[in-house]
Design a protein around this motif. Structure first.
Motif, PDB file in Angstrom:
ATOM      1  N   THR A  55       0.835  -1.201   0.000  1.00  0.00           N
ATOM      2  CA  THR A  55       0.000   0.000   0.000  1.00  0.00           C
ATOM      3  C   THR A  55       0.871   1.253   0.000  1.00  0.00           C
ATOM      4  O   THR A  55       2.086   1.184   0.180  1.00  0.00           O
ATOM      5  CB  THR A  55      -0.917   0.038   1.234  1.00  0.00           C
ATOM      6  N   HIS A  79       0.416   5.645   1.329  1.00  0.00           N
ATOM      7  CA  HIS A  79      -0.428   6.576   2.065  1.00  0.00           C
ATOM      8  C   HIS A  79      -1.082   7.543   1.079  1.00  0.00           C
ATOM      9  O   HIS A  79      -0.396   8.147   0.262  1.00  0.00           O
ATOM     10  CB  HIS A  79       0.374   7.354   3.106  1.00  0.00           C
ATOM     11  N   GLU A 122      -4.430   4.301   3.962  1.00  0.00           N
ATOM     12  CA  GLU A 122      -3.691   3.454   3.040  1.00  0.00           C
ATOM     13  C   GLU A 122      -4.549   3.099   1.826  1.00  0.00           C
ATOM     14  O   GLU A 122      -5.762   2.941   1.938  1.00  0.00           O
ATOM     15  CB  GLU A 122      -3.232   2.183   3.746  1.00  0.00           C
ATOM     16  N   ALA A 123      -3.896   2.969   0.675  1.00  0.00           N
ATOM     17  CA  ALA A 123      -4.560   2.555  -0.559  1.00  0.00           C
ATOM     18  C   ALA A 123      -3.616   1.646  -1.332  1.00  0.00           C
ATOM     19  O   ALA A 123      -2.397   1.689  -1.147  1.00  0.00           O
ATOM     20  CB  ALA A 123      -4.925   3.775  -1.406  1.00  0.00           C
ATOM     21  N   GLU A 124      -4.190   0.820  -2.195  1.00  0.00           N
ATOM     22  CA  GLU A 124      -3.410  -0.107  -3.005  1.00  0.00           C
ATOM     23  C   GLU A 124      -3.194   0.414  -4.422  1.00  0.00           C
ATOM     24  O   GLU A 124      -2.202   0.066  -5.064  1.00  0.00           O
ATOM     25  CB  GLU A 124      -4.115  -1.459  -3.050  1.00  0.00           C
ATOM     26  N   LYS A 125      -4.143   1.220  -4.904  1.00  0.00           N
ATOM     27  CA  LYS A 125      -4.063   1.706  -6.278  1.00  0.00           C
ATOM     28  C   LYS A 125      -4.909   2.976  -6.403  1.00  0.00           C
ATOM     29  O   LYS A 125      -5.944   3.102  -5.768  1.00  0.00           O
ATOM     30  CB  LYS A 125      -4.609   0.644  -7.230  1.00  0.00           C
ATOM     31  N   PRO A 128       1.992   1.348  -5.205  1.00  0.00           N
ATOM     32  CA  PRO A 128       3.034   1.505  -4.187  1.00  0.00           C
ATOM     33  C   PRO A 128       4.424   1.627  -4.819  1.00  0.00           C
ATOM     34  O   PRO A 128       4.708   1.016  -5.855  1.00  0.00           O
ATOM     35  CB  PRO A 128       2.915   0.221  -3.358  1.00  0.00           C
ATOM     36  N   ILE A 154      -8.998   0.296  -1.960  1.00  0.00           N
ATOM     37  CA  ILE A 154      -8.730   0.325  -0.523  1.00  0.00           C
ATOM     38  C   ILE A 154      -9.171  -1.014   0.047  1.00  0.00           C
ATOM     39  O   ILE A 154     -10.331  -1.414  -0.144  1.00  0.00           O
ATOM     40  CB  ILE A 154      -9.507   1.473   0.165  1.00  0.00           C
ATOM     41  N   ASP A 155      -8.272  -1.720   0.726  1.00  0.00           N
ATOM     42  CA  ASP A 155      -8.581  -3.035   1.295  1.00  0.00           C
ATOM     43  C   ASP A 155      -9.194  -3.979   0.262  1.00  0.00           C
ATOM     44  O   ASP A 155     -10.150  -4.700   0.555  1.00  0.00           O
ATOM     45  CB  ASP A 155      -9.516  -2.899   2.497  1.00  0.00           C
ATOM     46  N   ASN A 208       6.279   7.242  -1.378  1.00  0.00           N
ATOM     47  CA  ASN A 208       5.130   6.397  -1.033  1.00  0.00           C
ATOM     48  C   ASN A 208       4.010   7.164  -0.332  1.00  0.00           C
ATOM     49  O   ASN A 208       3.168   6.571   0.326  1.00  0.00           O
ATOM     50  CB  ASN A 208       5.557   5.181  -0.214  1.00  0.00           C
TER      51      ASN A 208
END
Length: 132
Positions: free
Chosen positions: A3, A5, A19-22, A36, A54-55, A73
């Protein structure tokens, strides 16, 4: 999954800080995908659909104008307007679309036409985000 921020803010306040993944967002040069460990990056935002994972779950939003900055990041999206799909009033967006189309038809100079076209683009984006 890795992830980064993500902060999403507008003049009206914060929309997301976590937090985020994309992140996929429309810039003035087209869509960009932030993952990330993305390299440092700064750009102006355009008007279009934004997608945030997210998640493991994707959230969509309408975003217009502003700046995107990526450093170490940390991603900061500062938008002129930002609305999550579930918060968009589709009837209001449709009325804004209709008004913009009327303004385009009545425009008497280039500036009026460009402002009306920008309004139409924002309204169409808001409508589109709710239909995906």
């Amino acid at each position: 999954m890795a992830t980064f921020h993500l902060q999403i803010v507008t003049p009206d306040g914060g929309f997301y800080d976590g937090e985020a993944e994309k992140l996929i967002v429309r810039t003035i040069d087209g869509d960009v995908c932030i993952l990330p460990k993305h390299s440092p990056y700064v750009t102006a935002l355009g008007t279009g659909t934004t997608s945030v994972v997210i998640d493991g779950k994707r959230r969509r939003a309408a975003c217009a104008g502003g700046m995107l900055a990526v450093m170490k990041n940390n991603v900061r999206l500062v938008a002129t307007t930002f609305e999550w799909a579930e918060d968009i009033d589709v009837d209001r967006a449709q009325r804004a679309k209709d008004r913009a189309e009327q303004l385009i038809a009545k425009a008497t100079d280039q500036r009026e036409l460009e402002l009306a076209q920008a309004r139409l683009k924002r309204a169409l984006t808001r409508i589109q985000v709710t239909q995906i």
